[in-house]
Design a protein around this motif. Structure first.
Motif, PDB file in Angstrom:
ATOM      1  N   TRP A 146      42.585  31.024 -20.191  1.00  0.00           N
ATOM      2  CA  TRP A 146      41.700  30.762 -19.056  1.00  0.00           C
ATOM      3  C   TRP A 146      42.341  31.176 -17.737  1.00  0.00           C
ATOM      4  CZ3 TRP A 146      36.715  30.072 -19.296  1.00  0.00           C
ATOM      5  CH2 TRP A 146      36.033  29.718 -18.130  1.00  0.00           C
TER       6      TRP A 146
ATOM      7  N   ARG B 298      38.235  25.379 -15.383  1.00  0.00           N
ATOM      8  CA  ARG B 298      37.321  25.283 -16.531  1.00  0.00           C
ATOM      9  C   ARG B 298      36.646  23.920 -16.624  1.00  0.00           C
ATOM     10  NH1 ARG B 298      37.063  27.598 -22.365  1.00  0.00           N
ATOM     11  NH2 ARG B 298      35.520  26.157 -23.164  1.00  0.00           N
TER      12      ARG B 298
ATOM     13  N   GLU C  49      32.632  23.335 -16.618  1.00  0.00           N
ATOM     14  CA  GLU C  49      31.907  22.636 -17.674  1.00  0.00           C
ATOM     15  C   GLU C  49      31.155  21.427 -17.117  1.00  0.00           C
ATOM     16  OE1 GLU C  49      34.671  21.812 -20.839  1.00  0.00           O
ATOM     17  OE2 GLU C  49      34.888  23.930 -21.348  1.00  0.00           O
TER      18      GLU C  49
ATOM     19  N   VAL D 283      30.645  27.907 -22.919  1.00  0.00           N
ATOM     20  CA  VAL D 283      31.686  28.536 -22.098  1.00  0.00           C
ATOM     21  C   VAL D 283      32.596  29.398 -22.981  1.00  0.00           C
ATOM     22  CG1 VAL D 283      33.683  28.111 -20.594  1.00  0.00           C
ATOM     23  CG2 VAL D 283      31.581  26.782 -20.285  1.00  0.00           C
TER      24      VAL D 283
ATOM     25  N   TYR E 213      33.034  33.377 -22.511  1.00  0.00           N
ATOM     26  CA  TYR E 213      34.372  33.943 -22.308  1.00  0.00           C
ATOM     27  C   TYR E 213      34.648  35.049 -23.333  1.00  0.00           C
ATOM     28  CZ  TYR E 213      39.422  34.245 -21.746  1.00  0.00           C
ATOM     29  OH  TYR E 213      40.693  34.692 -21.531  1.00  0.00           O
TER      30      TYR E 213
END
Length: 67
Positions: A3, A36, A40, A58, A62
């Motif tokens: 991430w 992240r 979310e 997500v 990604y």
């Protein structure tokens, strides 16, 4: 999943994020700032989805990105 790639390029990625989750406002995007958990949480808030469903969404988003 790395991430950090998203966090480091947040300003360039925001367009793709808004394309995917159009209910997120510019203020939401600024507040998220590549985090992240924040992303979310905002998706859950705007779309009324369950945490597990948002996490999967997500992850899927990604994985579709071409870095």
């Amino acid at each position: 999943m790395d991430w950090n790639r998203v966090e480091g390029s947040w300003k360039q990625i925001t367009g793709k994020v808004k394309e995917q989750w159009g209910k997120l406002t510019d203020d939401d995007i600024t507040e998220i700032n590549g985090n992240r958990e924040q992303l979310e949480g905002k998706i859950q808030e705007r779309y009324g989805k369950a945490k597990d469903e948002v996490k999967k969404d997500v992850d899927d988003w990604y994985d579709r990105q071409t870095w």
